[in-house]
Every structure is written in C-alpha cells, then in structure tokens.
Enzyme design. Structure first.
Site, PDB file in Angstrom:
ATOM      1  N   ASN A 168      -4.349  -7.246  -6.873  1.00  0.00           N
ATOM      2  CA  ASN A 168      -3.231  -7.180  -5.911  1.00  0.00           C
ATOM      3  C   ASN A 168      -3.324  -8.332  -4.922  1.00  0.00           C
ATOM      4  O   ASN A 168      -2.342  -9.008  -4.626  1.00  0.00           O
ATOM      5  CB  ASN A 168      -3.260  -5.866  -5.115  1.00  0.00           C
ATOM      6  CG  ASN A 168      -3.249  -4.659  -6.011  1.00  0.00           C
ATOM      7  OD1 ASN A 168      -2.854  -4.761  -7.160  1.00  0.00           O
ATOM      8  ND2 ASN A 168      -3.687  -3.522  -5.499  1.00  0.00           N
ATOM      9  N   ASP A 169      -4.529  -8.522  -4.413  1.00  0.00           N
ATOM     10  CA  ASP A 169      -4.708  -9.608  -3.453  1.00  0.00           C
ATOM     11  C   ASP A 169      -4.971 -10.940  -4.136  1.00  0.00           C
ATOM     12  O   ASP A 169      -4.571 -11.988  -3.628  1.00  0.00           O
ATOM     13  CB  ASP A 169      -5.848  -9.273  -2.479  1.00  0.00           C
ATOM     14  CG  ASP A 169      -5.367  -8.325  -1.401  1.00  0.00           C
ATOM     15  OD1 ASP A 169      -4.290  -8.579  -0.833  1.00  0.00           O
ATOM     16  OD2 ASP A 169      -6.043  -7.308  -1.147  1.00  0.00           O
ATOM     17  N   CYS A 220      -9.733  -3.461 -10.476  1.00  0.00           N
ATOM     18  CA  CYS A 220      -9.237  -2.250  -9.805  1.00  0.00           C
ATOM     19  C   CYS A 220      -7.871  -2.459  -9.166  1.00  0.00           C
ATOM     20  O   CYS A 220      -7.348  -1.559  -8.526  1.00  0.00           O
ATOM     21  CB  CYS A 220     -10.242  -1.751  -8.770  1.00  0.00           C
ATOM     22  SG  CYS A 220     -10.499  -2.901  -7.422  1.00  0.00           S
ATOM     23  N   HIS A 236       0.825  -1.217   0.000  1.00  0.00           N
ATOM     24  CA  HIS A 236       0.000   0.000   0.000  1.00  0.00           C
ATOM     25  C   HIS A 236       0.849   1.252   0.000  1.00  0.00           C
ATOM     26  O   HIS A 236       0.428   2.299  -0.468  1.00  0.00           O
ATOM     27  CB  HIS A 236      -1.031  -0.044   1.127  1.00  0.00           C
ATOM     28  CG  HIS A 236      -2.136  -0.989   0.782  1.00  0.00           C
ATOM     29  ND1 HIS A 236      -2.142  -2.298   1.197  1.00  0.00           N
ATOM     30  CD2 HIS A 236      -3.200  -0.833  -0.032  1.00  0.00           C
ATOM     31  CE1 HIS A 236      -3.189  -2.901   0.674  1.00  0.00           C
ATOM     32  NE2 HIS A 236      -3.849  -2.049  -0.071  1.00  0.00           N
ATOM     33  N   ARG A 289     -10.695   4.001  -1.622  1.00  0.00           N
ATOM     34  CA  ARG A 289     -10.193   3.221  -0.471  1.00  0.00           C
ATOM     35  C   ARG A 289     -10.483   4.012   0.801  1.00  0.00           C
ATOM     36  O   ARG A 289      -9.659   4.801   1.256  1.00  0.00           O
ATOM     37  CB  ARG A 289      -8.691   2.985  -0.610  1.00  0.00           C
ATOM     38  CG  ARG A 289      -8.281   1.980  -1.669  1.00  0.00           C
ATOM     39  CD  ARG A 289      -6.781   1.771  -1.643  1.00  0.00           C
ATOM     40  NE  ARG A 289      -6.347   0.591  -2.364  1.00  0.00           N
ATOM     41  CZ  ARG A 289      -5.860   0.603  -3.603  1.00  0.00           C
ATOM     42  NH1 ARG A 289      -5.755   1.721  -4.266  1.00  0.00           N
ATOM     43  NH2 ARG A 289      -5.482  -0.528  -4.180  1.00  0.00           N
ATOM     44  N   GLU A 309     -11.114 -10.930  -4.810  1.00  0.00           N
ATOM     45  CA  GLU A 309      -9.676 -10.863  -4.563  1.00  0.00           C
ATOM     46  C   GLU A 309      -9.171 -12.076  -3.779  1.00  0.00           C
ATOM     47  O   GLU A 309      -8.024 -12.135  -3.389  1.00  0.00           O
ATOM     48  CB  GLU A 309      -9.310  -9.558  -3.850  1.00  0.00           C
ATOM     49  CG  GLU A 309     -10.104  -9.251  -2.606  1.00  0.00           C
ATOM     50  CD  GLU A 309      -9.794  -7.859  -2.022  1.00  0.00           C
ATOM     51  OE1 GLU A 309      -8.811  -7.231  -2.410  1.00  0.00           O
ATOM     52  OE2 GLU A 309     -10.577  -7.426  -1.147  1.00  0.00           O
ATOM     53  N   ARG A 358     -15.391   1.665  -1.379  1.00  0.00           N
ATOM     54  CA  ARG A 358     -15.148   0.374  -0.766  1.00  0.00           C
ATOM     55  C   ARG A 358     -15.234   0.568   0.740  1.00  0.00           C
ATOM     56  O   ARG A 358     -14.621   1.495   1.284  1.00  0.00           O
ATOM     57  CB  ARG A 358     -13.770  -0.145  -1.152  1.00  0.00           C
ATOM     58  CG  ARG A 358     -13.488  -1.495  -0.501  1.00  0.00           C
ATOM     59  CD  ARG A 358     -12.202  -2.085  -0.976  1.00  0.00           C
ATOM     60  NE  ARG A 358     -11.063  -1.385  -0.436  1.00  0.00           N
ATOM     61  CZ  ARG A 358      -9.812  -1.677  -0.761  1.00  0.00           C
ATOM     62  NH1 ARG A 358      -9.569  -2.620  -1.642  1.00  0.00           N
ATOM     63  NH2 ARG A 358      -8.803  -1.025  -0.229  1.00  0.00           N
ATOM     64  N   ARG A 384       2.311 -10.005  -0.751  1.00  0.00           N
ATOM     65  CA  ARG A 384       2.468  -8.881  -1.674  1.00  0.00           C
ATOM     66  C   ARG A 384       3.455  -7.835  -1.183  1.00  0.00           C
ATOM     67  O   ARG A 384       3.867  -6.978  -1.963  1.00  0.00           O
ATOM     68  CB  ARG A 384       1.110  -8.241  -1.974  1.00  0.00           C
ATOM     69  CG  ARG A 384       0.437  -7.644  -0.789  1.00  0.00           C
ATOM     70  CD  ARG A 384      -1.002  -7.262  -1.071  1.00  0.00           C
ATOM     71  NE  ARG A 384      -1.151  -5.885  -1.497  1.00  0.00           N
ATOM     72  CZ  ARG A 384      -2.323  -5.279  -1.651  1.00  0.00           C
ATOM     73  NH1 ARG A 384      -3.449  -5.953  -1.453  1.00  0.00           N
ATOM     74  NH2 ARG A 384      -2.391  -4.037  -2.026  1.00  0.00           N
TER      75      ARG A 384
END
Ligand code: PEP
Ligand code: MG
Length: 598
Positions: free
Chosen positions: A468-469, A516, A203, A310, A445, A346, A479
């Site tokens: 990403n996840d 996303c 992040h 986010r 995800e 989200r 990650r």
C-alpha cells in the site's frame, strides 16, 4: 450479514451513481446522509455523566485549532509580512473568547446534547447578530467567525465526538470518512458506505473490508445527489450506489446475491485445505487484523496466523494510549488464541491518515511524509517502550513476531532493536516471564528500504512488503487522494523491481519475505506475487478463503516464468495483463466473480 431484497414501489425514478468499489459485497438498505462542513452537525442526547468529557473534548479541539491558526499565522507572516498575519491573531482571540465558551458550556449543561451541536448553535446566533448589524465591517467578522467555526467543528468531529448514532440500518453516504469515523460507527446498523473521497488503500477502505461491509468511494456529488431514507442497493464489487432501485434491478441483484452466497459457502468449506500450489509450493497464508473480534474468524477461514496486527487501531481508539498491563493482557490473549500459529504485531503506525489526538496536536503539512510509524515511536520512547515491554510479555504465550513500520534507514532498525533489548533486559531483571524465541521484522514499504534490503536483511528475521505504501512512495501517488487514484498502480514496473530486490535479498540472507499490503488479496495479481517467490501472504481475514482457493489452482513454475516476462515490461497494464492471463487460466470463475464480470 442479513440482507433482504424486496422491491418497494414508491414511484421514484432509479438513480445510479458510479464510483470505485473498494470493499466487495452487496447491501440493500436505506440511505443515511452525513454532510460535513459548516452545516448543522447531528444533534443527539448525552448523559449528565458525559458533560465533563464533552467539555474536555471541546478544550482539546480549541487547543488544536489554536495551534493550527498559529501555524497559519507564521506561514502568512513569512510570506506576506506581519500586517497580513494579524488577522489570525484576531481569529485566535475570537476562538478563546470566554463569553463564547461560557455560552457553549451553559447550553451543554442545560440541553444535554452533544458539544459540537451546542457550539454550532451558539456561533450561529453570533453570526446572525453580526449580519443583522448592516455594517460591512461587522458582516466581514461574520465570515471570520464562520472560518474559525468550521475549523473547530472539524476538529471536534475528528478527535472527540463519536460518530452520530443512527437508529436504523443504513448505507452511509458522506463526503469522506476518517478511519476513526469508520471504527466508531454503529457496526450493527451500518450496512455499507459510499463517499465522494477515498481510495482502495485508504485505511477507511481497509477497515470496511475487515468489517466485511461493502464500500464505494469516489462518487462525484454523492452527498448532493442522494436523498436520506431512500431505498438503495450498494454494490461494493462493481462500484455502484443505486437509489430507488427498479423491480428489474432488484430481481437482478437477488440473483447476484444468491451466487455470492453460494461461492462464499463453497470457499469456506475448502478453507482448511493446504495453502499450496498444484506443484507443491507452500505459501503461509495469514490474516491482517485490525480488531480483536476478527480473530474468531481466523481458524474457521483457514488462516495460518496473523501476518499483520495493526496495533494502532487499538492503541489510538481512546484518548489515552493503554497502559502496559492493559496492552500486555490484550497481546497475550491474541497470542494464545492464534497459537500454534504466529502473531506478527506491528508496532504503532500512527500518522498518515491514521491520526491520534497527539499527532493532531502537531499538525504536519504532509503527514504521509512526516513523523509517521517508527519515526513517531522513536521520537516518543516513553510510549514506544510501553508497547515493546507489553509485546515482549506476550512472547511467553506463543509464537510472536514484532514488526516495525515505515523503516527507511538501517539506523532506525538498530535503535528500535536496542530499545527492544533494553526492555527485554529490564523485564528479565524484574523477574517477568519472557521468551528469547521471537522474531523481529520490518515492513518494506519505502523504496529506500527495498534498495537497502541486502543490508537490512542482515539485522532482521523477516521482511513484510507493505505494498500500500510501497506503491504510494515509489510512484509519488497519495494513496488516499481520489484525484490521482488512476495513477495508483500496484503492478507498476518500478514497484515490481523493488519487490524482486527485497525477495532476493531475503533469500540470499536466509530470511523469509511476505506481503501484507492489499495487493496480496488482489487475486488478479496473485500469480505475480507467487512467481516473485514470496513465502507468506497476509490478507484481510474475510479474504483468506478466496486467496487460498486461488493459490491452490496456480502452478508455481508457470508463475515464475511469467514474472521473468513481467520484469521485461515497462508498463503497469502489461504486467497486470500477464498476471491476469495466468489467473484467468487457473480460476476463471472466482476471478469473474471478484471483478464483477457476470
Ligand atoms: C502497507 O503499507 O502496505 C501496509 C500493510 O500498511 P498500512 O496499510 O497499514 O499502511
Ligand atoms: Mg503501510
């Protein structure tokens, strides 16, 4: 971003440190080194009015440290028995020693400098005294003290103290940065950062990209090898930190900088063109947003809306989660500004590498597999409902999507939707204006969500694939762990299959699917996503012009055919190569620019 490249002849040898570029761009500045660990923390002045909050932070850090020590004591006791674990009782007694606390408080009030420095100074004097006693038992106690002190200092830095303020423009070099460090840095002064730890989808890297500053991670021994205040060039595109750049290097970078500027100007001038392929396939192109100030750029960069807001960066910025009124005001403001486009909020995705004080109070052995995302929200309905009510209130002002993170079970969607309906009914009964016309979606995800996409598609309005996840959980590659970063492969064949299942389940059930994760802005893999049939892409707001330009040069049918071939491959590199070939054919110049091939 003003960058001035001027060569300074300081007679020092050029040093090139190599890492992984995770946020593109260039910075020319002076180095500021931030070394963590049990070394003196930065010292800075505080105002008398901050004394109370510094003391509160200290108490919270002590509480967290105590909890961590208790956890360790229990584990040690299970494994090695009570006797071994007693050492941690002694640690806890030291930690809570009231004389120590009084001394720290006295220094804070007297010197008016930050609490971590006061704690460090007091504990240092204790350790000195123990070491001087020339008694092996007491000398060992000094090591115990150092252990506790390091833990407490880390907790203080993570949870309470804002990052130190540096009064000059700089490239920050540090062992690691947490997302909250990045947010609290002085964004006017920090031109970029270079760290030993980190990865593309951490992040912190995502935040660097949304702040539009270059970043390089994974530089071995960076903290040891650089010198504070030295001149440097940080090249986030090619993953380089160049200290004391030579005249030739500076000249070379002047040319690269000019080319970068030229490309950005051209991309921005085309930003308001349609987001569609040469054969007419329209792709909704939205932006990922972490900070509300990014919304200003949304329209000028040509985004259709917000595909991922986010909210955790807003909700966890302070010690207390904002109240319903405050949240509702922010969400409504965002919706109005983005209108007529849609804003997908989200719900809180805390945990993983995004820690809040609350999460920290209950340390988890493996936070990415712990009570993250929707799991946290469902465990804390009193916090979740405040956010849901505030989001519902924003539906009165424009198009809203509400998206749940970390969904792994259908029952999580059912429970979350039931709470949402409960909040809706409450608001209606209270006479608060809310609309019925909003969408509810989930992040796909976690592999189980992709595998169950057929069933999940029946209870939601959209899917947004969080690559990403999804990559992390499908391939069991952390990650944010630098040691396994070469195993982190978005083009993994297993991931590709899960994405295909998700898109197909969406199509069969008449709902749309977007992407996303960071993969959506990797223009080398863009042909793959377009060919899979995703209908929406959401990328960092700074990347919107680049991705739009690339979409406009692709042929949808060709992408579809390429995906058929990609699905036959069993290696990530072969899938990437197929996608790369199409990207190179369609937009060679911008591809070279992004990959740093001159
Ligand atoms: C993702 O996982 O791809 C995603 C977009 O969410 P985050 O990066 O915030 O976990
Ligand atoms: Mg995610």
């Amino acid at each position: 971003m003003p960058v001035s490249f001027e060569y300074t002849d300081d007679g020092l040898e050029e040093v090139i440190l190599t890492g992984k570029g995770v946020s593109p761009g260039l910075a020319f500045s002076k180095i500021y080194v931030n070394a963590r660990g049990f070394s003196a923390p930065d010292i800075y002045a505080i105002k008398p009015s901050q004394v109370e909050s510094e003391l509160e932070t200290f108490s919270r850090a002590v509480a967290v440290t105590k909890k961590q020590l208790e956890g360790i004591r229990e584990t040690v006791s299970d494994i090695s028995g009570d006797e071994e674990s007693q050492i941690f009782d002694a640690h806890i007694i030291l930690l809570e020693d009231h004389v120590l606390h009084e001394k720290v408080e006295a220094m804070l009030k007297e010197r008016l400098v930050n609490i971590s420095y006061c704690f460090y100074a007091v504990i240092q004097s204790y350790m000195e005294a123990l070491r001087r006693a020339q008694d092996s038992y007491l000398a060992e106690r000094a090591t115990d003290l150092e252990d506790i002190a390091m833990r407490l200092l880390d907790n203080l830095l993570i949870m309470g103290e804002k990052a130190p303020t540096v009064d000059h423009e700089h490239v920050l070099v540090s062992f690691d940065l947490t997302p909250s460090d990045t947010v609290s840095m002085d964004q006017q002064k920090m031109r970029g950062f270079a760290t030993e730890q980190g990865s593309y989808t951490s992040h912190t890297a995502i935040l660097a990209r949304s702040l539009g500053i270059p970043a390089v991670v994974g530089i071995e021994n960076a903290v040891m090898d650089v010198v504070g205040l030295a001149n440097c060039i940080l090249d986030g595109t090619r993953g380089l930190l160049i200290m004391n750049p030579s005249r030739e290097t500076v000249d070379k970078y002047k040319v690269l900088w000019a080319a970068e500027e030229e490309l950005q100007i051209r991309l921005r001038s085309e930003a308001n063109l349609k987001s569609e392929t040469v054969d007419g396939r329209h792709i909704i192109l939205s932006a990922n947003v972490e900070f509300s100030h990014e919304i200003e750029l949304l329209k000028s960069n040509g985004a259709d809306g917000i595909g991922l807001y986010r909210t955790e960066f807003y909700l966890l910025d302070d010690d207390d989660v904002p109240c319903e009124e405050e949240q509702a005001a922010l969400y409504a403001k965002v919706v109005k500004e983005v209108s007529p486009g849609m804003t997908i909020f989200r719900t809180l995705d805390s945990g993983g590498d995004k820690m809040s004080g609350e999460v920290l109070l209950q340390p988890e052995p493996n936070p990415f597999l712990g009570r993250r995302g929707i799991r946290f929200s469902l465990a804390k309905p009193e916090i979740f409902k405040v956010q849901l009510r505030a989001l519902l209130r924003a539906t009165a002002y424009g198009k809203v999507g509400i998206m749940f993170p970390m969904i792994s079970l259908i029952s999580e969607i059912e429970t979350a939707k039931a709470l949402l309906q409960e909040c809706h009914a409450e608001l209606v009964a209270e006479g608060v204006q809310v609309s019925d016309d909003y969408q509810v979606g989930i992040m796909v995800e976690i592999p189980s969500a992709a595998l169950l996409a057929g069933a999940m598609a029946k209870v939601v309005d959209f899917f947004s694939i969080g690559t990403n996840d999804l990559v992390q959980y499908t391939t069991a590659v952390d990650r944010v762990n630098e040691l396994v970063s070469d195993l982190y492969r978005p083009a993994d064949p297993g991931v590709l299959r899960l994405m295909k299942m998700t898109v197909e389940a969406g199509e069969q059930n008449g709902i749309w699917t977007g992407v996303c994760g960071e993969m959506a802005s990797d223009i080398e893999l863009l042909p793959l996503l377009i060919g899979l049939g995703v209908e929406e892409l959401s990328v960092g707001v700074n990347k919107v012009p680049l991705v739009k330009s690339a979409i406009r040069k692709l042929n949808y049918q060709e992408c579809r055919e390429m995906v058929q071939e990609a699905l036959l491959q069993s290696k990530a590199q072969d899938i990437r190569a197929l996608s790369h070939a199409l990207a190179k054919k369609a937009y060679p110049i911008i591809l070279n620019h992004v990959t740093g091939n001159e």
